[in-house]
Every structure is written in C-alpha cells, then in structure tokens.
Design a protein around this motif. Structure first.
Motif, PDB file in Angstrom:
ATOM      1  N   ALA A 183       0.412  85.391  61.034  1.00 33.81           N
ATOM      2  CA  ALA A 183       1.719  84.657  59.716  1.00 33.81           C
ATOM      3  C   ALA A 183       3.162  85.091  59.125  1.00 33.81           C
ATOM      4  N   GLY A 184       2.433  86.675  59.114  1.00 30.71           N
ATOM      5  CA  GLY A 184       3.114  87.113  58.190  1.00 30.71           C
ATOM      6  C   GLY A 184       4.165  88.264  59.188  1.00 30.71           C
ATOM      7  N   LYS A 185       4.306  88.446  60.467  1.00 32.72           N
ATOM      8  CA  LYS A 185       4.924  88.499  61.119  1.00 32.72           C
ATOM      9  C   LYS A 185       5.775  87.695  61.627  1.00 32.72           C
ATOM     10  N   LEU A 186       6.125  85.913  61.763  1.00 31.34           N
ATOM     11  CA  LEU A 186       6.342  85.380  61.770  1.00 31.34           C
ATOM     12  C   LEU A 186       7.406  85.263  60.463  1.00 31.34           C
ATOM     13  N   ALA A 187       6.660  85.013  59.819  1.00 31.96           N
ATOM     14  CA  ALA A 187       7.737  84.898  58.255  1.00 31.96           C
ATOM     15  C   ALA A 187       8.344  86.039  58.239  1.00 31.96           C
ATOM     16  N   ALA A 188       8.124  87.143  58.533  1.00 28.44           N
ATOM     17  CA  ALA A 188       9.187  87.710  58.492  1.00 28.44           C
ATOM     18  C   ALA A 188      10.909  87.474  58.899  1.00 28.44           C
ATOM     19  N   LEU A 189      10.358  87.489  60.908  1.00 32.33           N
ATOM     20  CA  LEU A 189      10.906  86.999  62.300  1.00 32.33           C
ATOM     21  C   LEU A 189      12.074  85.820  61.409  1.00 32.33           C
ATOM     22  N   VAL A 190      11.349  84.779  60.609  1.00 33.34           N
ATOM     23  CA  VAL A 190      12.426  83.130  60.205  1.00 33.34           C
ATOM     24  C   VAL A 190      12.895  83.519  59.055  1.00 33.34           C
ATOM     25  N   GLY A 191      12.830  84.735  58.491  1.00 30.53           N
ATOM     26  CA  GLY A 191      12.778  84.610  56.887  1.00 30.53           C
ATOM     27  C   GLY A 191      12.230  83.477  55.547  1.00 30.53           C
ATOM     28  N   ILE A 192      11.001  83.286  55.630  1.00 36.44           N
ATOM     29  CA  ILE A 192      10.615  82.388  54.369  1.00 36.44           C
ATOM     30  C   ILE A 192      10.052  83.262  54.121  1.00 36.44           C
ATOM     31  N   ASP A 193       9.107  82.921  52.952  1.00 36.70           N
ATOM     32  CA  ASP A 193       7.577  83.889  51.613  1.00 36.70           C
ATOM     33  C   ASP A 193       6.531  84.100  52.934  1.00 36.70           C
ATOM     34  N   PRO A 194       6.015  85.389  53.390  1.00 39.35           N
ATOM     35  CA  PRO A 194       5.603  85.508  54.045  1.00 39.35           C
ATOM     36  C   PRO A 194       4.151  85.259  53.521  1.00 39.35           C
ATOM     37  N   ALA A 195       4.066  85.988  51.562  1.00 39.99           N
ATOM     38  CA  ALA A 195       2.205  85.573  51.331  1.00 39.99           C
ATOM     39  C   ALA A 195       2.295  84.305  51.515  1.00 39.99           C
ATOM     40  N   ALA A 196       3.259  83.188  51.767  1.00 41.59           N
ATOM     41  CA  ALA A 196       3.013  81.575  50.858  1.00 41.59           C
ATOM     42  C   ALA A 196       2.864  81.266  52.151  1.00 41.59           C
ATOM     43  N   TYR A 197       3.465  81.826  53.125  1.00 42.06           N
ATOM     44  CA  TYR A 197       2.731  81.147  54.276  1.00 42.06           C
ATOM     45  C   TYR A 197       2.217  81.537  55.382  1.00 42.06           C
ATOM     46  N   THR A 198       1.493  82.577  55.458  1.00 45.45           N
ATOM     47  CA  THR A 198       0.478  83.337  55.361  1.00 45.45           C
ATOM     48  C   THR A 198      -0.516  82.841  55.111  1.00 45.45           C
ATOM     49  N   GLU A 199      -1.103  81.908  53.762  1.00 45.93           N
ATOM     50  CA  GLU A 199      -1.750  81.672  52.224  1.00 45.93           C
ATOM     51  C   GLU A 199      -1.778  80.087  53.349  1.00 45.93           C
ATOM     52  N   THR A 223      15.065  83.722  69.045  1.00 45.99           N
ATOM     53  CA  THR A 223      14.914  83.688  70.485  1.00 45.99           C
ATOM     54  C   THR A 223      13.692  82.990  71.178  1.00 45.99           C
ATOM     55  N   ASP A 224      13.338  82.160  71.733  1.00 45.19           N
ATOM     56  CA  ASP A 224      11.637  82.330  72.200  1.00 45.19           C
ATOM     57  C   ASP A 224      11.051  83.137  72.076  1.00 45.19           C
ATOM     58  N   GLU A 225      11.902  84.345  73.053  1.00 42.58           N
ATOM     59  CA  GLU A 225      11.009  85.788  73.545  1.00 42.58           C
ATOM     60  C   GLU A 225      10.298  86.649  71.656  1.00 42.58           C
ATOM     61  N   GLN A 226      11.164  86.188  71.595  1.00 43.80           N
ATOM     62  CA  GLN A 226      10.867  86.681  69.848  1.00 43.80           C
ATOM     63  C   GLN A 226       9.689  86.115  69.390  1.00 43.80           C
ATOM     64  N   ILE A 227       9.566  84.668  69.407  1.00 45.43           N
ATOM     65  CA  ILE A 227       8.499  84.260  68.904  1.00 45.43           C
ATOM     66  C   ILE A 227       6.795  84.360  69.281  1.00 45.43           C
ATOM     67  N   SER A 228       7.767  83.982  71.495  1.00 45.77           N
ATOM     68  CA  SER A 228       5.825  84.029  72.084  1.00 45.77           C
ATOM     69  C   SER A 228       5.388  85.428  71.986  1.00 45.77           C
ATOM     70  N   ALA A 229       6.594  86.576  71.307  1.00 42.53           N
ATOM     71  CA  ALA A 229       5.814  87.896  71.176  1.00 42.53           C
ATOM     72  C   ALA A 229       4.859  87.942  70.678  1.00 42.53           C
ATOM     73  N   ILE A 230       5.288  87.526  69.582  1.00 41.71           N
ATOM     74  CA  ILE A 230       4.103  87.354  68.349  1.00 41.71           C
ATOM     75  C   ILE A 230       2.823  86.130  68.375  1.00 41.71           C
ATOM     76  N   PRO A 231       1.463  87.019  68.442  1.00 36.33           N
ATOM     77  CA  PRO A 231      -0.257  85.782  68.691  1.00 36.33           C
ATOM     78  C   PRO A 231       0.069  84.579  68.449  1.00 36.33           C
ATOM     79  N   GLY A 232       0.309  83.975  68.862  1.00 39.06           N
ATOM     80  CA  GLY A 232      -0.155  82.101  68.403  1.00 39.06           C
ATOM     81  C   GLY A 232       1.194  81.898  67.837  1.00 39.06           C
ATOM     82  N   ALA A 233       2.234  82.198  67.894  1.00 43.43           N
ATOM     83  CA  ALA A 233       3.217  81.531  67.837  1.00 43.43           C
ATOM     84  C   ALA A 233       3.616  81.303  68.839  1.00 43.43           C
ATOM     85  N   ARG A 234       3.802  79.871  68.476  1.00 43.86           N
ATOM     86  CA  ARG A 234       4.423  79.087  69.256  1.00 43.86           C
ATOM     87  C   ARG A 234       6.730  77.821  68.607  1.00 43.86           C
TER      88      ARG A 234
END
Length: 661
Positions: A183-199, A223-234
């Motif tokens: 969750a933290g990695k995906l939040a950082a990638l797409v530019g949203i609040d990591p703490a709130a999304y992780t919770e 890109t899709d490749e950047q997203i899919s590189a994070i476990p569980g991200a789709r």
C-alpha cells in the motif's frame, strides 16, 4: 287497549334487540384487526399485532428479515373489504412500494381468527409478499443505465464515457506480501497520502480490492508495468463520464461520483448507497435527466442462499416478483464551444488569483466559454462571482447620460480630484494630463475619467443608474440560461458618497464576469442579451434562474450584499444608444489606454477597462476588469487581485481574442 299497547311495545323492543344482536356478528372486530395489521406492516413493525400461530416478537423479526434488502423504503399498505365466515375472516392487503420512479403494487390475502372476544391475525409469510414461503426473504437488485452525455456547441461531446484505469491493491493477489508495504509503495507511485491509504488497505477485508486512484487512460504516465511490479497492485480498465480534461469547465459542468449521505437523504428514495450521481454544476442540477432511471428487480429467495450458490446454479434459484427495465438518460445540450472553452482556460492557466473569462455570442445569447482560473480553487467565479465592476460600469453611466440628452460629443469636466461629502475621489495613476479639463464624453470614457462621471451624479440619479443597468440586461432574470448564475446587483437608492461610488462601479454595485460579458454583448447587439447555456433543460432545480441574494462565502472580496434579480427592463437599450456606446468603446482602443487591442486581427475591437478597489489595505487591492466586443463576440476578463484592468486583464483579453480568430 292500554295493556295491548304495552305488550306490543315490549314485543317490538324484544324483536329489535334480537335483530341488533344478529347484526353484531363480529365484522367490526375483524375490520379493526385488518386495519391494525395494515398500519403495522406499513410501519414495518408488527410487534403489537396479536397473532395466531406465531409469537408477535418472532413475527416482527421475520418481517424485518424479509424486507431488509428493501431498506430504507417502506410500503404503504391498505386493507380492503373484510369477508366474514363465522369465527374466520379474510381481507385483501394492498401494498404499494416506491423505488425512485418505479412503483411496485400487489395484493395478498390476510386471514384472521376469532379467539374468545378477540380477532387474531393468522401468521402466514405470504401476507408479506406474493407466495412467500416461511424460509424466504426478498432481495433487490438495481442497475443504472449508462449516464447520458453533456454536449457542447454542434453536439460536440463534452462529458462522455472515456477509458480509465482503477488502480489499487487487490488483497487476494498479495500472496505472502505485506499489505502495508504494498500500500505504501503504490501510494507513493500514484501520489496519494501513504499513511491514509495504508490504513484503508489494512482495515479492508481479505477479499477486497482497495482502490487508490482512478487515472485517465489517455495521457497517463504511470504504466501497467510500474503498477504490477508492486505485489497485489492492479490496474483495472473501466470507463467513466469525463470531460476532455480534468479542468475543462469543471466548475460549470460539475463531476460524477458516488452519492453522498446528504444526496441520498434528499433524493427521497431515488438514490441508494453506492449509486453514481452528479456532484456540483450541471451534473447535479440535471442529474435526473442525465441519469435516467435504474432497472429494479425484486426476487424471493431462500434466506440461506449464498452468492456462490446463485452463480454456480444452472438456473436462477430465485423467483422474480417485480422487475422494471432501465430508462436511459437524455443528453444535456449546451452552447459551450470546446475550442473557446479550452482557449479561455489556457489563457488563465498562469494567473494566480481568482480569475475568469466569459465569452458569448451577442446575436443569440449563446454562452461559448465560462472559464474560471486555477486561483478560483474550483469555484465558478465566471458565473457566480460577485465583484465591484469598477470603470466598466461607466458603460451604464453613459447610457443614463444619453437618456438625459448627452451624446459622445457632449462636453464634461474632468478634474484631477473631486470631493464628495468629505471623501476625495481621483483618477487612476498615470491619467493623461491632456485629457483633463473640458473634454468630450467620448474622451472621458476612453481614458476613464472618474471625476467626470462622478460629477454627473447630480444629473444621473441612482434610480436612473439602476434603470440603465437593467436596460443592458444586468440584475434581471435570465429564464433561458438554464444554470445558476449571478447577473448583477445595482441598488435603486443611494446618496452622497455611496451614489458617487456607484458612478464608478463601486459602493454596492456588483457584477459577475458573465454579467459583464452580457453588458458588452448588449452593446454589440443593440438590445439586451438574454444568455443561454443549456438548450434542452428537462427539469433541473435551478433551471433558468439567477442566483440568490447574498454574496457567497467563497468570495470574501465581494464588497456588498446582492439584491434579488428583477424582471426584464421595460425600457431596454435601443440600437441608437448602443451605437453611441460602440463609438465610445472603440475610442478606448483608438485613443484610450487599450491601444494594444488595435492589432487584434479581424473586425475592429471596442473595449472598456475597469479597476475596482476592495479590502482595507493601504493602498487597497484592486479587481482588474476588461470587456470587449469583436464582431459577434463579447468577452469579459476578470482577475480578482489584479492591479489595473488595462495592464493585467488587457493582455489576457488580447491573447484570447487573437487566438479565437
């Protein structure tokens, strides 16, 4: 004879008593029981109803389970005529449910049994819905039709379904990965609040897809490749009703999203949790027209039936009791020109304060562009802003002066300063000395001599100012606009310094950028412009009205409280009066301080600049205005904290007109 009469009377009384006893066959008690049952079911609370064959508490619990899926709706239930058969009775119960526009009506039979001197309701689940078995409950499904488009000039699609990707963590796809880490990695990638999304991810169920963001497919850099590189991200492909860009006319069009609790409550059953609806602007105002009506299907099913069992069954194990097909929405047609709207927004892109550009076609009243700059922070400054107009209001002064017999060639006195009741008024910094003294009204207008117009206050009453403003379409209703807007406020009474301030567009005089464009458009047309934005309004809470009576909280620089709009003027501007105003507006370009507009290609440009002070700072901040006519185009440019109209709004106007062609 007396004895015979008494005996006859006694026999008659005995006969009558016997007859009355025969009529009291229990019908009234059965009717009361039927009425009580109907009222209790209407309230979805039958705990006080006496039953035969069922504990009232257990019956009430079963009723709530049966109808749970239909919440928050309740039926209207009415009992029909009772049929009596000894100590047994029956009565029809007529149900009416409303689900938005859909209405489900059915009739079931309720049975009653007399026990001693009381009538009991015989428990039967089929009393709640047709053919309902003891082990069954109701379920409800709905499906929204595709939302209708919002169209622009020439039916160009403004808001239509465009491809997007919903990006998030799909928890079943995590494998052994840490949900919080992903969750933290995906939040950082797409530019949203990591703490709130992780919770949010941690708090969701094991089978959940936890959406982080929705991205437009067109132009996305993640890109899709950047997203899919994070476990569980789709990244799940979908479509959404979207404008051509994130900012395109957003304050006017509004957006589409999940209905809020407040919207659901206000919809009176038309919206349910999870429904998609309009949020702000035309999307919300015309939501019913754009949304259409949902498909509704109500089924009876076993209470223990699971979703997996339904999906794996060869035939649907549920019975359909009621079904309504969806009705598509109707596209909303507007006059917005996609090219001019985009151009107006691009022109304002680097302006920091609240700002606006409005362009309309005087000949038809069609509103072509209503852009509010990024400094407006999502507020519809273009249509709802309430600001002192400054010297662009001298167009109204001039019309009032024409009606007192003056012409553009009439002489007026332009002095360096003028004192009214102890308050000193002066001209703008840098006013040319060559235009002081006895000058033509045209010259005073071209250089915007404040003192010359204030000096006319004894000849131009406040009521005449109000009348002249209304004659140009200001501060009046706009029945064809089809959207909420503020079209100006000019007080009919003012004296002393307040009246003097009104002569230079200050005091309690307020305009919106839309109203300013209408004022210029009325000069170009030679008659009041009746603005039109929506071409086919089908309902809409505020369709064809002007905005309310107070300055919005989002606009703290508004200098006064606006009055409610009036009916159309009974003395509209004439073609001759408009021609004189066009003459003076042209002089602003040929000899005044808007000479920079002389190089705009095409037909000659006429203009009027305006600067209006606001706030308590010393020196005060100023609104920067300019309005122009260019062929069959009228434009207003406004910058809230913009210095001088000529030097701030003027270049923006030139850029817009030159590119508009």
């Amino acid at each position: 004879m007396g004895k015979i009469t008494k005996i006859s009377a006694a026999l008659a009384a005995l006969s009558l008593g016997t007859s009355l006893a025969a009529c009291d066959d229990g019908r009234s008690g059965a009717e009361a029981a039927a009425t009580q049952l109907a009222g209790a079911v209407s309230a979805l609370d039958i705990a006080s109803v006496p039953f035969d064959g069922k504990d009232a508490g257990a019956a009430n619990e079963q009723l709530k389970n049966v109808f749970a899926a239909l919440e928050p709706q309740k039926p209207v239930v009415e009992a029909g005529d009772v049929s009596l058969d000894g100590d047994r009775a029956s009565a029809p119960l007529n149900y009416t449910w409303k689900f938005g526009e859909a209405e489900w009506k059915y009739t079931v039979s309720a049975k009653f049994k007399k026990s001693g001197d009381k009538w009991l309701t015989v428990w039967d689940p089929a009393t709640l819905a047709p053919g309902l078995a003891d082990s069954e409950i109701l379920s409800m499904g709905s499906q929204s039709p595709p939302r209708a488009d919002i169209l622009g000039a020439g039916d160009a699609p403004l808001v239509t379904y465009r491809p997007v990707v919903n990006v998030g963590i799909d928890k079943p796809q995590l494998g052994g990965a840490d949900p919080a880490d992903s969750a933290g990695k995906l939040a950082a990638l797409v530019g949203i609040d990591p703490a709130a999304y992780t919770e949010q991810v941690k708090a969701s169920g094991a089978q959940a897809f936890v959406q982080a963001i929705t991205l437009r497919e067109e132009g996305r850099t993640i890109t899709d490749e950047q997203i899919s590189a994070i476990p569980g991200a789709r990244a799940i492909k979908a479509t959404m009703p979207l404008a051509p860009s994130r900012t395109f006319a957003r304050a006017v069009l509004g957006s589409v999203g999940e209905a809020s609790a407040e919207q659901i409550k206000a919809s009176e059953g038309a919206l349910s949790p999870g429904d998609v609806t309009g949020i702000g602007g035309l999307q919300q105002q015309y939501d019913e027209q754009l949304r259409g009506t949902d498909a509704v299907v109500i089924r009876a099913q076993r209470a223990d039936l699971t979703r997996e069992q339904i999906q794996s069954s060869a035939t649907d194990p549920r019975r359909v009791l009621f079904e309504v097909a969806p009705t598509p929405g109707t596209p909303l047609k507007t006059t917005l020109d996609p090219r001019l709207q985009t151009l107006a927004e691009a022109t304002l892109a680097e302006v920091d304060p609240a700002s606006a550009i409005v362009a309309l076609r005087p000949s038809t009243g069609a509103v072509l562009a209503v852009a509010s700059g990024p400094g407006s922070n999502g507020y519809n400054t273009a249509m709802l802003g309430q600001y002192a107009p400054g010297s662009i209001f001298k167009m109204v002064d001039s019309l009032a002066m024409f009606r007192n017999g003056l012409t553009p060639d009439s002489k007026v006195e332009c002095t360096p300063t003028l004192t009214v009741d102890g308050r000193t008024f002066k001209n703008a910094e840098g006013y040319p000395e060559g235009s002081l003294g006895s000058v033509t009204l045209r010259d005073a207008f071209a250089h915007s001599c404040n003192t010359a117009f204030i000096a006319a206050r004894d000849d131009v009453s406040q009521q005449q100012l109000e009348s002249a403003a209304m004659a140009m379409g200001l501060a009046v209703e706009a029945p064809t606009l089809g959207a909420e807007a503020f079209l100006g406020s000019v007080p009919g009474e003012a004296a002393g310094t307040e009246h003097a301030a009104s002569m230079i567009g200050q005091g309690k005089v307020l305009l919106s950028p839309l109203a300013a464009a209408m004022m210029a458009g009325s000069v170009a047309k030679g008659a009041p412009v009746s603005p039109q934005l929506v071409l086919n309004p089908d309902g809409g809470a505020a369709a064809g009205t002007t905005s309310g009576s107070t300055a919005p909280a989002a606009q703290p620089s508004a200098t006064a409280t606006a009055e409610a709009p009036a009916a159309a003027s009974d003395q509209p501007i004439t073609a001759e009066e408009a021609a004189s105003l066009r003459d003076m507006m042209r002089a602003v370009v040929t000899s005044g301080h808007a000479g920079f507009l002389s190089s705009v290609p095409g037909e000659p440009v006429g203009a009027k600049t305006g600067t209006a002070e606001f706030g308590n700072e010393n020196p005060p901040k100023t609104h920067a205005w300019i309005v122009a006519v260019h062929g069959d185009l009228a434009v207003a440019v406004f910058v809230e904290d913009g210095g001088l109209g000529a030097t701030t709004s003027g270049p923006l106007l030139k850029e817009f007109l030159t590119a508009a062609g």
